[in-house]
Design an enzyme around this catalytic site. Structure first.
Site, PDB file in Angstrom:
ATOM      1  N   GLY A  47      46.404  15.553  19.725  1.00 51.06           N
ATOM      2  CA  GLY A  47      46.029  16.850  19.828  1.00 51.06           C
ATOM      3  C   GLY A  47      47.558  17.340  20.638  1.00 51.06           C
ATOM      4  O   GLY A  47      48.575  17.403  20.069  1.00 51.06           O
ATOM      5  N   SER A 114      50.350   9.936  18.639  1.00 45.79           N
ATOM      6  CA  SER A 114      50.706  11.273  18.715  1.00 45.79           C
ATOM      7  C   SER A 114      50.272  11.620  20.422  1.00 45.79           C
ATOM      8  O   SER A 114      51.184  10.592  20.984  1.00 45.79           O
ATOM      9  CB  SER A 114      49.952  12.362  17.853  1.00 45.79           C
ATOM     10  OG  SER A 114      50.578  13.494  17.900  1.00 45.79           O
ATOM     11  N   TRP A 115      49.776  12.699  20.692  1.00 45.94           N
ATOM     12  CA  TRP A 115      49.390  12.679  21.885  1.00 45.94           C
ATOM     13  C   TRP A 115      48.953  11.557  22.740  1.00 45.94           C
ATOM     14  O   TRP A 115      48.906  11.176  23.927  1.00 45.94           O
ATOM     15  CB  TRP A 115      48.717  13.958  22.295  1.00 45.94           C
ATOM     16  CG  TRP A 115      47.958  14.102  23.623  1.00 45.94           C
ATOM     17  CD1 TRP A 115      46.638  13.961  23.806  1.00 45.94           C
ATOM     18  CD2 TRP A 115      48.498  14.277  24.820  1.00 45.94           C
ATOM     19  NE1 TRP A 115      46.328  14.148  25.230  1.00 45.94           N
ATOM     20  CE2 TRP A 115      47.468  14.312  25.910  1.00 45.94           C
ATOM     21  CE3 TRP A 115      49.841  14.411  25.125  1.00 45.94           C
ATOM     22  CZ2 TRP A 115      47.687  14.563  27.043  1.00 45.94           C
ATOM     23  CZ3 TRP A 115      50.016  14.704  26.707  1.00 45.94           C
ATOM     24  CH2 TRP A 115      49.050  14.664  27.433  1.00 45.94           C
ATOM     25  N   ASP A 268      58.060  11.850   9.508  1.00 47.59           N
ATOM     26  CA  ASP A 268      57.197  12.468  10.554  1.00 47.59           C
ATOM     27  C   ASP A 268      57.727  13.954  10.907  1.00 47.59           C
ATOM     28  O   ASP A 268      58.665  13.783  11.737  1.00 47.59           O
ATOM     29  CB  ASP A 268      56.684  11.765  11.757  1.00 47.59           C
ATOM     30  CG  ASP A 268      55.719  12.209  12.772  1.00 47.59           C
ATOM     31  OD1 ASP A 268      55.430  13.372  12.699  1.00 47.59           O
ATOM     32  OD2 ASP A 268      55.110  11.405  13.308  1.00 47.59           O
ATOM     33  N   HIS A 296      53.268  11.975   9.646  1.00 40.02           N
ATOM     34  CA  HIS A 296      52.633  12.086  11.007  1.00 40.02           C
ATOM     35  C   HIS A 296      51.220  11.554  10.652  1.00 40.02           C
ATOM     36  O   HIS A 296      50.892  10.685  11.760  1.00 40.02           O
ATOM     37  CB  HIS A 296      52.334  13.255  11.601  1.00 40.02           C
ATOM     38  CG  HIS A 296      51.822  13.500  13.019  1.00 40.02           C
ATOM     39  ND1 HIS A 296      52.912  12.650  14.073  1.00 40.02           N
ATOM     40  CD2 HIS A 296      51.044  13.755  13.609  1.00 40.02           C
ATOM     41  CE1 HIS A 296      52.133  12.676  15.254  1.00 40.02           C
ATOM     42  NE2 HIS A 296      51.011  13.407  14.905  1.00 40.02           N
TER      43      HIS A 296
END
Length: 318
Positions: A47, A114-115, A268, A296
């Site tokens: 996120g 990711s986050w 990505d 991604h």
């Protein structure tokens, strides 16, 4: 890591779903599935703002792992949905470890994409003695260059989605889309905020994979879309509360002994591969796998296979 092709494990149900009060305002949802007596692994979603979903349980052998998934503050099933009060990276790190102690877990494997990779590194740096290893995907370190890429430079490769994002805004607001969307998404009028949130989230969704994905027929939940966008914009506008921290330096100094696998899509466009490369250089012992036919998303075949292969390899280190 073996070169076998790995698929996701079959769908599984939870055996525990719970809410934990983490402060005077927030209740954080977590679930546990797999083997109740298995090797603990915690899944950290991306996120910021996304929340977890059942498919994420499937990266792990349910006969071997005790799998814990957490909806971060303001996300998914956590309450209050979309709240940005007392919602920083330090708060999330606190919550993760509170859940660990509540479950009576001494050490666990940390899996974040990711986050979630940012959060995983921050968590492991603070609570190193409680981490057995790291599996990190689509590396994001919340640096200005990375945020500028997502908020502007990526339009060099995806001009059409960028134009759609900007066309939603009044002409005079298009020079600063993030601030314009922030104003709309935090409007008290849901007739304004929800359409803006859906448009904002759609931009990221449209650049997630190497090849275009088929359109989804799934109904859009306006409240969930709004919560996701509010939390994400809150974090972006505060540089994800990383500030002047050098997570590469922290990884080098604090995590050099932890077995680590990094999985990164070669194409990505949300989190460009240079960051994964720099993390590998800061952690020379880490294994870096660049997936040549992926963007991604964790759900592209090459990336999924590499992630499951990583969880399989960590079974031998338990």
């Amino acid at each position: 890591m073996q070169t076998n092709i790995y698929n996701l494990y079959p769908e599984i149900d939870t055996f525990k779903e719970s809410m934990i009060k983490v402060d005077a305002l927030h209740e954080v949802y977590y679930e546990v599935c797999g083997n109740p007596d298995g090797v603990p692994v915690v899944f950290l979603h991306g996120g910021p703002g996304s929340g977890c979903n059942p498919s994420q349980r499937r990266f792990f052998d349910p006969n071997h792992y005790k799998i814990i998934l957490i909806d971060q503050r303001g996300c998914g099933r956590s309450k209050p949905l979309g709240s940005i009060v007392n919602n920083t990276i330090d708060d999330l790190v606190h919550d993760i470890d509170l859940i660990r102690t509540t479950l009576g877990i001494d050490k666990w494997l940390v899996f974040g994409g990711s986050w979630g990779s940012t959060l995983g590194i921050a968590y492991a740096s603070k609570y190193t003695k409680h981490v057995t290893g790291l599996i990190l995907r689509g590396i994001f370190l919340s640096r200005t260059t990375e945020l500028n890429w997502f908020l502007n430079d990526v339009k060099s490769f995806y001009p059409e989605p960028w134009q759609v994002l900007c066309d939603f805004l009044p002409t005079e607001s298009r020079t600063n889309p993030i601030s314009a969307y922030e104003k709309l998404i935090f409007s008290d009028d849901t007739a304004v905020s929800i359409p803006a949130a859906i448009q904002w989230n759609q931009f990221e969704s449209s650049i997630m994979t190497l090849l275009p994905r088929p359109s989804s027929d799934q109904a859009v939940n306006g409240s969930v879309e709004l919560a996701r966008a509010r939390v994400q914009i809150h974090y972006i506008q505060h540089q994800c509360f990383v500030g002047n921290r050098d997570l590469l330096d922290e990884a080098n100094n604090n995590l050099s002994h932890l077995p680590t696998v990094i999985v990164q899509g070669r194409y990505d466009m949300v989190c460009p591969p240079i960051t994964a490369w720099e993390l590998k250089r800061a952690m020379p012992h880490a294994e870096l796998y660049l997936i040549d036919d992926a963007g991604h998303s964790a759900m592209e075949p090459g990336t999924t296979s590499a992630l499951v292969a990583a969880t399989e390899r960590f079974k031998n280190l338990s």
